[in-house]
Design an enzyme around this catalytic site. Structure first.
Site, PDB file in Angstrom:
ATOM      1  CG  ASP A 158      37.009  41.001  41.437  1.00 26.07           C
ATOM      2  OD1 ASP A 158      36.615  40.334  40.449  1.00 26.07           O
ATOM      3  OD2 ASP A 158      37.727  42.014  41.311  1.00 26.07           O
ATOM      4  CD1 TRP A 159      34.935  35.284  37.613  1.00 29.76           C
ATOM      5  CD2 TRP A 159      33.918  36.883  38.792  1.00 29.76           C
ATOM      6  NE1 TRP A 159      33.598  35.288  37.271  1.00 29.76           N
ATOM      7  CE2 TRP A 159      32.950  36.247  37.965  1.00 29.76           C
ATOM      8  CE3 TRP A 159      33.483  37.899  39.642  1.00 29.76           C
ATOM      9  CZ2 TRP A 159      31.606  36.607  37.962  1.00 29.76           C
ATOM     10  CZ3 TRP A 159      32.149  38.261  39.637  1.00 29.76           C
ATOM     11  CH2 TRP A 159      31.230  37.619  38.815  1.00 29.76           C
TER      12      TRP A 159
END
Ligand code: BGC
Length: 746
Positions: free
Chosen positions: A224-225
């Site tokens: 995930d970012w």
């Protein structure tokens, strides 16, 4: 490998920027483009990127979000939406769509519940697989997220979800496992949170032992970012791509120079190459996108997902002529809520409000009053005008729902109520009009318990996507017969919900104290009332269930139970029913749920038409995760199959006895005397030993003579029994028995 290659390979482990990967022409690898999200594309201008949905993105179809599509209970429809999304992605040069989101709805408060499918893992996995198949049929990768146990927004970047093994496997990982098995997503996104203390993106158990070794996953794992804190540890744990790009970070470069991660770098390159091959496309063919067709698909998908919660006096569908005598009330009728906020937010091609749609349908604007403000502030003038309109109308269609700021990525809700100023309007209208139809727009559940009696009909539309008003009008006027069913329980009160005391945790930890008892598993185990149960949804027609047959298959068959049932449309209009198969009473452990969803099918039937449906329930699906054995087991034996129109509207049931080879439970020194006795072979060896030593004597023998004493002795682990006088066995003896050998002295 050429000498300079490790450094270049190192660059592959992180993005080139927010949305693209680094190319490596030496190995024939092109740059790949990633984009949100689950229900419509969010392709951003590269000059102003972000991952929070703040910056505006290019226009794209805003399809119904997961909460809505899930309510269709129609994998074929979800697959169709998936392929439309895939086509739009392809036309924009996107190789990987960051979705579907498939975390379990542990609490109704989770701010991203609108992006997730269900409280049930089997259902979640089945619907996610349909979405993946659709997206990937267009040569675009799906990326299931957020792997795993990301069930809240509060503290999501650091919280540790502390979950026992059985709940982890049966509830939180199971959907992902099914999706990997049935649809092989080419991408998996590792979540932000920690699981039992270890960050998901650095979790070798999760990303390698379970995902790859056990499930055989061969695609790319993306973070995930901003979820990676130690890129070397993450790479070693099994992560391939850390997003967004942090090329200037020296840590991977250093480890590569020290030849610490050669194997991992090569592995990442191979996986990215595989992804590039899987998504390779003809550059001259950007893909055909018919945005009008996608709007029509959105309209149909949302209408077919609408859940008719209540419909007294057959108030719905409205007569075509009803428009003249209708009052449309509620700000949401002209300012629709059709999607949630955050990284999934789409810049829609167009948006149709209910007022637009109703006007188009009849050529004239309906009588409309906003009734309330979306900021929650009570406005008596608005209420007074709405009451006057309602008093003059035959039927009132009242639009209620959650204002946008209630539901967003990054934060959880505080309660499950509609805003008080909206409920107040309903109460005032009900005093002057007895035919109020409530249209709901919300991405996570709202309880209707406090106001349900003031409405004759309630339709839960969730968040419809961009064709909002068209979908709503289609259902209200009966062009579409609603056939959606709840994919999550609507509770009476927040305080009733299983995670109430353990959400959202404290001190960096959230304890999943309810274990496997999530959603209907909890409400049924406790026999508690709910507002509307899992699987509920009415129709403008009626269905009858008959001719149930249930049979167990032989022990060697991968199928355990075959179920067949006839369903008939007994009403006057065409419609679709979702036939749900639940299984209960499996004798696994004392804490097995009352019943669980094991199969379902949506069937369209004309009036008077019937269909015979057959379901094959696999042994795999009937299994439970044994904490003691650290594996899935299914022993067969007696259980009950229920056919239902919801989890609490069980129309037919039948017992079945499934032949099976009982899975042997390994005995240890800590197994109880009773557990030893349940294993015929081990018990024979133990009994022989005891007999050769002259039998059990003294107080211990007396205890075994009476019922209570015997139960107590049988509950003792052998490790403890050996400490008592009169029990003629030593710890060494037990260890030898455990190792399988007969005792020398026997
Ligand atoms: C979200 C993901 C999303 C990513 C990229 C993250 O903050 O949790 O769901 O795909 O951003 O926008």
């Amino acid at each position: 490998m050429p000498a300079s290659l490790p450094a270049q390979l190192a660059a592959l482990t992180t993005g080139a920027d927010y949305w693209t990967t680094n190319p490596l022409p030496e190995i024939g690898l092109r740059a790949l483009r990633l984009a949100d999200g689950p229900h419509g594309l969010r392709v951003q201008d590269d000059e102003n990127p972000d991952h929070l949905g703040i910056g505006r993105s290019e226009k794209a179809t805003c399809f119904p979000p997961a909460v809505t599509l899930a309510s269709s209970w129609d994998p074929a429809l979800v697959q169709e939406v998936g392929s439309a999304l895939g086509r739009e992605a392809r036309s924009k040069g996107v190789d990987m769509v960051l979705g579907p989101g498939m975390n379990i709805k542990r609490s109704p408060l989770c701010g991203r519940n609108f992006e997730y499918l269900s409280e049930d893992p089997f259902f979640t996995g089945t619907m996610a697989a349909a979405m993946i198949r659709g997206i990937q049929s267009e040569g675009v990768a799906a990326c299931v997220k957020h792997f795993a146990v990301n069930n809240q927004e509060t503290d999501r970047l650091r919280v540790s979800a502390d979950v026992a093994p059985r709940a982890l496997r049966e509830i939180y990982l199971r959907g992902f496992e099914i999706a990997v098995r049935d649809a092989n997503p080419w991408g998996v996104m590792a979540s932000y949170n920690r699981i039992n203390g270890v960050f998901a993106s650095e979790n070798a158990w999760l990303l390698t032992s379970v995902l790859r070794d056990e499930w055989g996953y061969d695609g790319v794992v993306v973070s995930d970012w901003g979820a990676v804190h130690d890129p070397v540890a993450a790479l070693k744990a099994g992560l391939d791509l850390r997003m967004p790009g942090r090329l200037e970070d020296p840590r991977i470069g250093k480890a590569a120079a020290a030849e610490e991660i050669d194997r991992e770098l090569e592995r990442t390159a191979i996986r990215l190459k595989l992804l590039a091959d899987r998504t390779s496309r003809d550059a001259a063919d950007p893909g055909d996108v018919d945005l009008d067709a996608h709007h029509r698909l959105t309209r149909r998908a949302a209408a077919e997902s609408a859940v008719l919660l209540k419909n007294e006096q057959a108030t719905l569908p409205l007569e075509p002529g009803a428009m003249k005598r209708l009052a449309v009330i509620g700000e949401l009728a002209r300012s629709p809520r059709y999607q949630g906020a955050g990284s999934s937010a789409v810049n829609p091609v167009r948006v149709v409000s209910a007022l637009d749609a109703l006007k188009e349908r009849s050529g004239r604007s309906p009588r409309f009053e906003p009734g309330y403000r979306l900021d929650g502030i009570h406005d008596e003038n608005l209420v007074t005008a709405a009451v006057a309109a309602a008093a003059a109308a035959e039927t009132v269609v009242l639009f209620l729902g959650l204002p946008p700021e209630f539901e967003s990525e990054g934060r959880d809700r505080k309660d499950i109520s509609l805003p008080a100023n909206q409920v107040a309007v309903l109460e005032r209208l009900a005093a002057v009009n007895g035919r109020i139809v409530v249209v709901l727009s919300n991405g996570s559940v709202v309880t209707t318990a406090g106001w349900r009696d003031n409405a004759v009909s309630i339709v839960e539309f969730w968040l419809t996507g961009q064709a909002h008003g068209d979908s709503v009008a289609d259902v209200l006027f009966g062009d579409v017969n609603p056939s959606g069913k709840l994919a999550e329980t609507i509770p009476v009160r927040l305080e009733d919900t299983p995670s109430f005391l353990d959400f959202p945790g404290e001190g960096g930890h959230v304890l999943y104290g309810e274990g496997i008892f999530v959603g209907y598993r909890y409400f049924d185990a406790r026999n508690m009332p709910v507002d509307y149960p899992f699987g509920h949804g009415l129709s403008y027609t009626t269905f009858e269930y008959s001719d149930l047959t249930v049979s167990g298959r032989e022990a060697d068959s991968p199928i355990a139970i075959i179920v067949s049932v006839r369903v008939k449309n007994t009403g006057v209009c065409a419609g679709a029913e979702v036939v749900q198969v639940y299984v209960g009473g499996i004798q696994e452990s004392p804490s097995t749920p009352v019943r669980e969803l094991k199969a379902f099918r949506k069937v369209h039937l004309e009036p008077g038409e019937s269909a015979m449906l057959t379901f094959e329930l696999s042994r795999e699906e009937l299994g439970h995760y044994s904490t003691a054995m650290d594996e899935w087991i299914y022993d067969g034996g007696p259980s009950t199959v229920y056919l239902g129109a919801s989890s609490r509207d069980l129309r037919l049931s039948a017992p079945v006895d499934v032949p099976a080879h009982r899975v042997a439970r390994p005995l240890t020194v800590w197994s109880t005397f009773g557990e030893w006795q349940n294993d015929p072979e081990a018990h024979a060896r133990l009994a022989r030993l005891i007999e050769n030593r002259g039998g059990i004597r003294g107080r211990m023998a007396d205890l075994l003579e009476d019922e209570t004493g015997r139960a107590s002795v049988l509950s003792f682990p052998l490790r403890a029994l050996v400490e008592f006088p009169g029990f003629p066995v030593e710890l060494d003896d037990v260890e030898l028995l455990v190792s399988g050998s007969d005792h020398p002295k026997t």
